[in-house]
Design an enzyme around this catalytic site. Structure first.
Site, short mmCIF file in Angstrom:
data_model
loop_
_atom_site.label_atom_id
_atom_site.label_comp_id
_atom_site.label_asym_id
_atom_site.label_seq_id
_atom_site.Cartn_x
_atom_site.Cartn_y
_atom_site.Cartn_z
N VAL A 11 0.83 -1.21 0.00
CA VAL A 11 0.00 0.00 0.00
C VAL A 11 0.87 1.26 0.00
CG1 VAL A 11 -1.65 1.33 1.39
CG2 VAL A 11 -1.99 -1.12 1.07
N GLU A 155 -3.93 -5.92 -5.19
CA GLU A 155 -2.57 -6.28 -5.60
C GLU A 155 -2.62 -6.85 -7.01
OE1 GLU A 155 -0.49 -8.72 -2.75
OE2 GLU A 155 -1.01 -7.35 -1.14
N ASN A 208 -14.71 -5.80 2.03
CA ASN A 208 -13.97 -7.07 1.91
C ASN A 208 -14.83 -8.26 2.31
OD1 ASN A 208 -11.77 -5.90 0.83
ND2 ASN A 208 -10.41 -6.16 2.58
N ALA A 252 -15.49 -19.49 -9.63
CA ALA A 252 -15.29 -20.56 -8.64
C ALA A 252 -13.83 -20.99 -8.64
CB ALA A 252 -16.19 -21.74 -8.99
N CYS A 260 -5.41 -9.63 2.81
CA CYS A 260 -6.56 -8.85 3.26
C CYS A 260 -7.79 -9.69 3.61
CB CYS A 260 -6.93 -7.81 2.22
SG CYS A 260 -5.67 -6.53 2.07
#
Ligand code: NAD
Length: 437
Positions: A11, A155, A208, A252, A260
């Protein structure tokens, strides 16, 4: 503006390079001397597409500098971004030790009015604690404001995401601070959402958690598809066409990993527990993901029985393509399980081998070429859908393996294609392909 970014990780480095690209004067500080020395020499300690050229450009034109010196970094910036790690403790709670240290360090060194922006993902209420520590330690003539600015980069496409993100969230109750932050991000023309601090902190965790839920949901549908003879790819496409659902995050596979989703989902369950709310939905998401990551081993044992002394090619080590990050990678977990089962593992990855070596050491062999990984293997497990792996000529499996059994944890190959080759192929949520002849 004069900006300091604390933490030269995924980050922090993306933030400092991109802020320099926006025309700011940026200092990036880290406590790891070797990292900073590499950066001062124009080399990125992490693999992130587009990052190194940007770091080099701004290092050369003098708008970006790297240091380990706190006095140089904190004494007179107008904005300080906190981008230190917030890893998971053994009990699943968030370890805030780096946040505590950095907060005390900033409080000790600042000499001018400053805006402190937290990019690290922190439990709701943490920015209030940062405020308390800062306010209790700085002299009354210095004005410091703390703003929650959660980070949403992915990322593998983090530089792109900085300039093309879906939204920027600014959590503050101070209109002046909000206005300064808006000025920073205005050139990006990305929607800016201004909230109170706690809501900003929650937006990050809820985002998230929702994405992780989508992944575990589609994986459960895939597991049912296998049993009822449906094809998850057709099902996912059909679901995704519904605008209320959308097509993203419906692929899938063997589950989510990385630095994270695993830790942030656990942290949110914990956060809910702390206020006596049992977050059962998210607990199930985590449980489904753990099961999903062990599917390749279960499928392998069902097919060939004991894995003892079996030669296994493990394709992909990073938690997803286009990154060297192996934190919470399903592949690392699979490698460890294979070793426990007594298998002989040779792993291929185009970028992540050095990081994988730090975790797995010499318990497995490493291959810098897919062909070498497959050579004489009895089983191939695909754990990461790198383009290098998705686009190999499919005849390499039977060329380099005697009787190829492939377990594809990322559904890399269309069934129509793989059926043309003499291989046994098992994927996720799709029919098995049995070797013909
Ligand atoms: P990282 O581990 O890659 O980097 C953290 C860096 O902070 C390390 O280089 C470390 O040495 C440095 N550091 C620790 N203490 C310091 C101190 N006192 N002063 C200066 N530097 C210090 O972590 P990361 O992946 O960049 O994540 C940072 C934060 O951002 C975490 O809270 C994470 O949850 C969050 N986040 C990460 C991502 C991601 O994709 N990696 C995305 C969104 C949010």
């Amino acid at each position: 503006m004069k900006i300091t970014v604390a933490g030269a990780g995924y980050v922090g480095l993306v933030t400092c390079a991109c802020l320099a690209e926006l025309g700011h004067y940026v200092t990036c500080i880290d406590i790891q001397k070797e990292k900073i020395e590499m950066l001062q020499n124009g080399r990125s300690p992490i693999y992130e597409p587009g990052l190194e050229p940007l770091l080099q450009k701004h290092l050369q034109n003098g708008t970006l500098q790297f240091t380990t010196d706190s006095h140089q970094a904190y004494s007179n910036p107008e904005i300080i971004y906190i981008a230190v790690g917030t890893p998971e403790k053994e009990d699943g709670t968030v370890d805030l030790k780096y946040i505590h240290v950095i907060t005390h360090t900033i409080a000790h060194y600042i000499k001018n009015d400053v805006l402190i922006c937290t990019k690290s993902t922190v439990p709701v209420g943490t920015n209030d604690l940062i405020k308390e520590i800062i306010y209790s330690r700085i002299p009354s003539n210095i004005k410091a404001e703390v703003v929650a600015t959660p980070e949403f980069l992915r990322e593998g496409s983090a530089v792109f995401d900085f300039f093309h993100g879906d939204r920027i969230v600014i959590g503050t109750d101070n209109p002046e601070a909000a206005s300064i932050m808006e000025q920073i991000y205005l050139p990006l023309k990305i929607p800016i959402i201004t909230t109170d601090i706690r809501s900003a902190e929650m937006i990050k965790y809820a985002s998230n958690a929702f994405l992780a839920t989508k992944i575990s949901f589609i994986n459960e549908i895939a597991n049912i598809c296998e049993k009822v003879g449906a094809n998850i790819e057709e099902v996912a496409y059909g679901i995704g066409q519904d605008k209320r659902i959308g097509p993203n995050f419906l692929k899938a596979g063997i589950g989510f990993g990385g630095s994270c989703f695993p830790k942030d989902t656990k942290a949110l369950v914990q956060l809910a527990g702390d206020v006596e709310h049992s977050f059962e939905l998210l607990e199930s998401v985590i449980k489904v993901n753990n099961h999903q990551q062990s599917l390749p081993i279960l499928k392998a044992k069902q097919k060939i029985g004991s894995l003892h002394n079996k030669k296994v090619a493990l394709l992909g080590l990073s938690f997803k393509p286009d990154t060297d990050d192996v934190r919470e990678s399903a592949s690392i977990k699979i490698a460890k399980e294979l070793i426990q089962e007594g298998a002989i593992v040779r792993a291929y990855d185009p970028i992540a081998i050095p990081n994988a070596k730090k975790v797995l050491g010499d318990t497995i062999e490493y291959a810098y070429d897919i062909r070498f990984a497959l050579h004489e293997a009895e089983l191939a497990i695909i754990a990461t859908d790198w383009e290098h792996i998705k686009h190999v000529p499919l005849d390499i499996f039977h060329t380099f393996m005697e009787d190829p059994i492939i377990i594809d944890g990322r559904n890399c190959y269309p069934l129509r294609e793989i059926q043309k080759y003499p291989v046994t192929y098992m994927s996720i949520g799709r029919a098995n392909v049995h070797k013909s002849g």
